[in-house]
Write a protein that holds these residues in place. Structure first.
Motif, mmCIF file in Angstrom:
data_model
loop_
_atom_site.group_PDB
_atom_site.id
_atom_site.type_symbol
_atom_site.label_atom_id
_atom_site.label_comp_id
_atom_site.label_asym_id
_atom_site.label_seq_id
_atom_site.Cartn_x
_atom_site.Cartn_y
_atom_site.Cartn_z
ATOM 1 N N SER A 139 0.859 -1.192 0.000
ATOM 2 C CA SER A 139 0.000 0.000 0.000
ATOM 3 C C SER A 139 0.887 1.231 0.000
ATOM 4 O O SER A 139 2.105 1.144 0.148
ATOM 5 N N ILE A 140 0.251 2.380 -0.150
ATOM 6 C CA ILE A 140 0.988 3.631 -0.038
ATOM 7 C C ILE A 140 1.018 4.043 1.426
ATOM 8 O O ILE A 140 0.014 3.965 2.128
ATOM 9 N N ASN A 141 2.189 4.451 1.908
ATOM 10 C CA ASN A 141 2.360 4.898 3.285
ATOM 11 C C ASN A 141 2.058 6.392 3.385
ATOM 12 O O ASN A 141 1.173 6.795 4.133
ATOM 13 N N HIS A 142 2.765 7.205 2.620
ATOM 14 C CA HIS A 142 2.415 8.626 2.549
ATOM 15 C C HIS A 142 3.092 9.305 1.369
ATOM 16 O O HIS A 142 4.081 8.812 0.828
ATOM 17 N N MET A 143 2.525 10.432 0.970
ATOM 18 C CA MET A 143 3.113 11.335 -0.013
ATOM 19 C C MET A 143 3.551 12.595 0.715
ATOM 20 O O MET A 143 2.830 13.093 1.578
ATOM 21 N N SER A 144 4.720 13.111 0.361
ATOM 22 C CA SER A 144 5.264 14.281 1.051
ATOM 23 C C SER A 144 5.483 15.428 0.082
ATOM 24 O O SER A 144 5.966 15.228 -1.039
ATOM 25 N N PHE A 145 5.163 16.645 0.536
ATOM 26 C CA PHE A 145 5.272 17.840 -0.289
ATOM 27 C C PHE A 145 6.162 18.867 0.407
ATOM 28 O O PHE A 145 6.003 19.143 1.594
ATOM 29 N N GLU A 146 7.092 19.403 -0.365
ATOM 30 C CA GLU A 146 8.059 20.359 0.176
ATOM 31 C C GLU A 146 7.489 21.770 0.195
ATOM 32 O O GLU A 146 6.929 22.247 -0.796
ATOM 33 N N MET A 147 7.679 22.439 1.331
ATOM 34 C CA MET A 147 7.273 23.834 1.475
ATOM 35 C C MET A 147 8.494 24.743 1.284
ATOM 36 O O MET A 147 9.638 24.299 1.311
#
Length: 312
Positions: A201-209
């Protein structure tokens, strides 16, 4: 280990039952911009990124991860990688060809060790993007993705052998063994990480600020909006990046981050971090230890089998 063919992470494509709710979250709350929509298929870009889109959302009866897309330097590298994977017994979904969709390009798709669909493409047209201004609480770009695997050692070996990923660091438990492998394809500490879990499964997606201030402003904006907070704000030891985790309307974990470590690949030596050390999960001590609820949410739902995503 194979030569490195990949350059960076392009986008993550997901499918969900409630398309409109998901689209509203990622545009109105999370801060992405819809650049194109074709019925129940939407392409969302991060304003500070030259990538055509960072997330694709598709209407489907069940939620799933459709694919993860990586960039390659040019068509020659795409062709070489496809040939190398094919002769190594990796199942190709498509041969290198023109990519349909925003930005076009040239690429192909294949299955990884866990049956995920992976896309590799080159010559995708850059999107006209802009500088994120001071104080803007929206993502600059897609930073990294973490996926769950029942056998992270085998998944790590696949990405090292076939795609040229290198190990940056490992998170391990004294009793349970290795829990996370953080992998890179450039000097950014990790582009993808593999988490040991009961299912794929997907654990998480991360987005840079843009920076710490924008990261905190974005975190605060989501809290005020009532978006379910999962963990953070805090600062990991592995990668030295900040974190604030939230849940999207379908229970996928998404993260705001900033200041992810850029390392010297010639001198870097991977370390093994102790999962029981509070400083490992959060150097600041503001988020507290990772709870069982956080673990549970990041395991996510079982992916309902492989879906071969269409080329658009």
């Amino acid at each position: 280990m194979t030569e490195r063919s990949l350059t960076h992470l392009r986008h993550v494509d997901i499918a969900v039952p409630d398309f409109e709710a998901q689209l509203a979250f990622y545009t109105n709350a999370w801060g992405l911009t819809q650049i194109e929509r074709d019925g129940d298929l939407a392409f969302l870009a991060a304003e500070g990124s030259p990538e055509q889109y960072s997330v694709r959302i598709r209407q489907a009866p069940e939620k799933r991860l459709d694919l993860i897309s990586f960039g390659a330097a040019d068509r020659v590298d795409v062709d070489k990688l496809a040939e190398r994977l094919g002769t190594s017994g990796v199942q190709l979904i498509s041969e290198p060809d023109i990519v349909q969709g925003p930005g076009g390009g040239y690429g192909f798709r294949f299955f990884d060790a866990d049956g995920r669909v992976v896309e590799v493409s080159a010559d995708v047209a850059s999107r006209q993007h802009r500088k994120i201004e001071a104080g803007e609480p929206i993502p600059v770009k897609l930073s990294h993705v973490v996926v769950n695997s029942p056998d992270i050692a085998a998944t790590r070996a696949f990405y090292e052998e076939h795609l040229g990923f290198k190990l940056s660091d490992t998170l391990a438990h004294p009793d349970s063994g290795d829990l996370f492998y953080f992998m890179r394809i450039n000097n950014t500490h990790h582009t993808i990480a593999f988490a040991q879990g009961p299912h794929t499964s997907i654990n998480h997606m991360s987005f840079e600020m843009r920076g710490l201030d924008e990261y905190m402003r974005g975190t605060g904006r989501l809290l005020r909006s009532g978006t379910p907070a999962l963990w953070g704000p805090g600062r990991h030891a592995i990668g030295d990046n900040t974190f604030s985790y939230f849940l999207d309307p379908h229970g996928n974990v998404v993260e705001y981050t900033t200041e992810l470590l850029e390392l010297d690949e010639d001198t870097w030596h991977p370390e093994v971090y102790d999962a029981t050390d509070p400083m490992t999960s959060d150097q600041w001590g503001t988020a507290g230890p990772m709870s069982e609820q956080t673990f549970s949410e990041m395991r996510n739902d079982v992916d309902k089998g492989v879906f071969v995503a269409p080329p658009v």
